[in-house]
Design a protein around this motif. Structure first.
Motif, PDB file in Angstrom:
ATOM      1  N   ILE A 151      -4.830   0.101   1.960  1.00 40.56           N
ATOM      2  CA  ILE A 151      -5.634  -0.767   1.105  1.00 40.56           C
ATOM      3  C   ILE A 151      -4.770  -1.155  -0.088  1.00 40.56           C
ATOM      4  O   ILE A 151      -3.989  -0.337  -0.589  1.00 40.56           O
ATOM      5  N   ILE A 161      -7.306  -7.197   2.384  1.00 46.03           N
ATOM      6  CA  ILE A 161      -7.126  -6.145   1.377  1.00 46.03           C
ATOM      7  C   ILE A 161      -7.011  -4.745   1.975  1.00 46.03           C
ATOM      8  O   ILE A 161      -6.553  -3.827   1.308  1.00 46.03           O
ATOM      9  N   GLY A 162      -7.413  -4.558   3.229  1.00 43.83           N
ATOM     10  CA  GLY A 162      -7.334  -3.234   3.804  1.00 43.83           C
ATOM     11  C   GLY A 162      -7.500  -3.242   5.312  1.00 43.83           C
ATOM     12  O   GLY A 162      -8.103  -4.152   5.870  1.00 43.83           O
ATOM     13  N   MET A 169     -14.255   2.055   4.582  1.00 42.53           N
ATOM     14  CA  MET A 169     -13.442   1.742   5.765  1.00 42.53           C
ATOM     15  C   MET A 169     -13.363   2.942   6.696  1.00 42.53           C
ATOM     16  O   MET A 169     -13.556   2.827   7.905  1.00 42.53           O
ATOM     17  N   TYR A 188      -7.303  -2.491  -5.195  1.00 35.41           N
ATOM     18  CA  TYR A 188      -8.641  -2.288  -4.636  1.00 35.41           C
ATOM     19  C   TYR A 188      -8.947  -0.809  -4.425  1.00 35.41           C
ATOM     20  O   TYR A 188     -10.048  -0.457  -4.004  1.00 35.41           O
ATOM     21  N   GLN A 189      -8.006   0.060  -4.703  1.00 35.22           N
ATOM     22  CA  GLN A 189      -8.223   1.492  -4.524  1.00 35.22           C
ATOM     23  C   GLN A 189      -9.093   2.046  -5.648  1.00 35.22           C
ATOM     24  O   GLN A 189      -9.139   1.494  -6.739  1.00 35.22           O
ATOM     25  N   CYS A 245      -7.377  -0.253   8.926  1.00 36.36           N
ATOM     26  CA  CYS A 245      -7.112   1.050   9.525  1.00 36.36           C
ATOM     27  C   CYS A 245      -7.453   0.957  11.005  1.00 36.36           C
ATOM     28  O   CYS A 245      -8.149   0.042  11.435  1.00 36.36           O
ATOM     29  N   ALA A 258       0.842  -1.196   0.000  1.00 35.90           N
ATOM     30  CA  ALA A 258       0.000   0.000   0.000  1.00 35.90           C
ATOM     31  C   ALA A 258       0.881   1.252   0.000  1.00 35.90           C
ATOM     32  O   ALA A 258       2.092   1.149   0.162  1.00 35.90           O
ATOM     33  N   ILE A 312     -13.963   1.345  -1.433  1.00 38.88           N
ATOM     34  CA  ILE A 312     -13.677   0.521  -0.259  1.00 38.88           C
ATOM     35  C   ILE A 312     -12.995   1.351   0.828  1.00 38.88           C
ATOM     36  O   ILE A 312     -13.347   1.267   2.006  1.00 38.88           O
ATOM     37  N   GLY A 313     -12.027   2.162   0.440  1.00 41.55           N
ATOM     38  CA  GLY A 313     -11.323   3.005   1.406  1.00 41.55           C
ATOM     39  C   GLY A 313     -12.260   3.973   2.104  1.00 41.55           C
ATOM     40  O   GLY A 313     -12.199   4.145   3.326  1.00 41.55           O
TER      41      GLY A 313
END
Length: 133
Positions: free
Chosen positions: A68, A48-49, A81, A72-73, A51, A16, A77-78
């Motif tokens: 992430i 995959i991610g 999250m 997948y960015q 935080c 990442a 998704i981010g």
């Protein structure tokens, strides 16, 4: 909740945007376990991610280690999250570090740049080439 493979988490951090510093799997485990809240995302069995946030429960929180996988960015998704993590925090004042060049993502999520933030940072982050100053 699925048990985290902290070796896999270490690889996630390498891949990442935070990946310029190798993260020790045992230190990652301790940091996440000591946090107030964390969000960990899988695609089937693939990590995959993730935080995490620290929080005093009354006034302030700080978000750290938002990562992430690059593939997948740009898929929402981010943001999901980050929204989920913020929903777990019982305070209105939330700060975070951004990897240099990623500030725009956080601004789209409602965060603003501060004029008064100050820091004492490790050798890597203090290096002007790292982009934090």
């Amino acid at each position: 909740m699925k048990a985290v493979d902290w070796e896999e988490a270490s690889v996630l951090f390498e891949r990442a945007p935070l990946g310029k510093q190798k993260r020790d799997s045992e230190q990652l485990r301790r940091a996440f376990e000591a946090s107030y809240a964390a969000v960990i995302v899988y695609d089937s069995d693939r990590l995959i991610g993730m935080c995490r946030a620290l929080c005093d429960g009354e006034y302030q929180a700080a978000i750290y280690d938002m990562v992430i996988l690059p593939e997948y960015q740009g898929k929402g998704i981010g943001k999901g999250m980050l929204d989920r993590l913020c929903d777990k925090l019982p305070v209105e004042n939330i700060i975070l570090y951004s990897a240099p060049g990623r500030e725009g993502f956080y601004m789209k999520c409602g965060f603003k740049k501060m004029r008064t933030a100050m820091a004492k940072l490790n050798k890597f982050m203090s290096d002007p080439k790292a982009g934090y100053f």
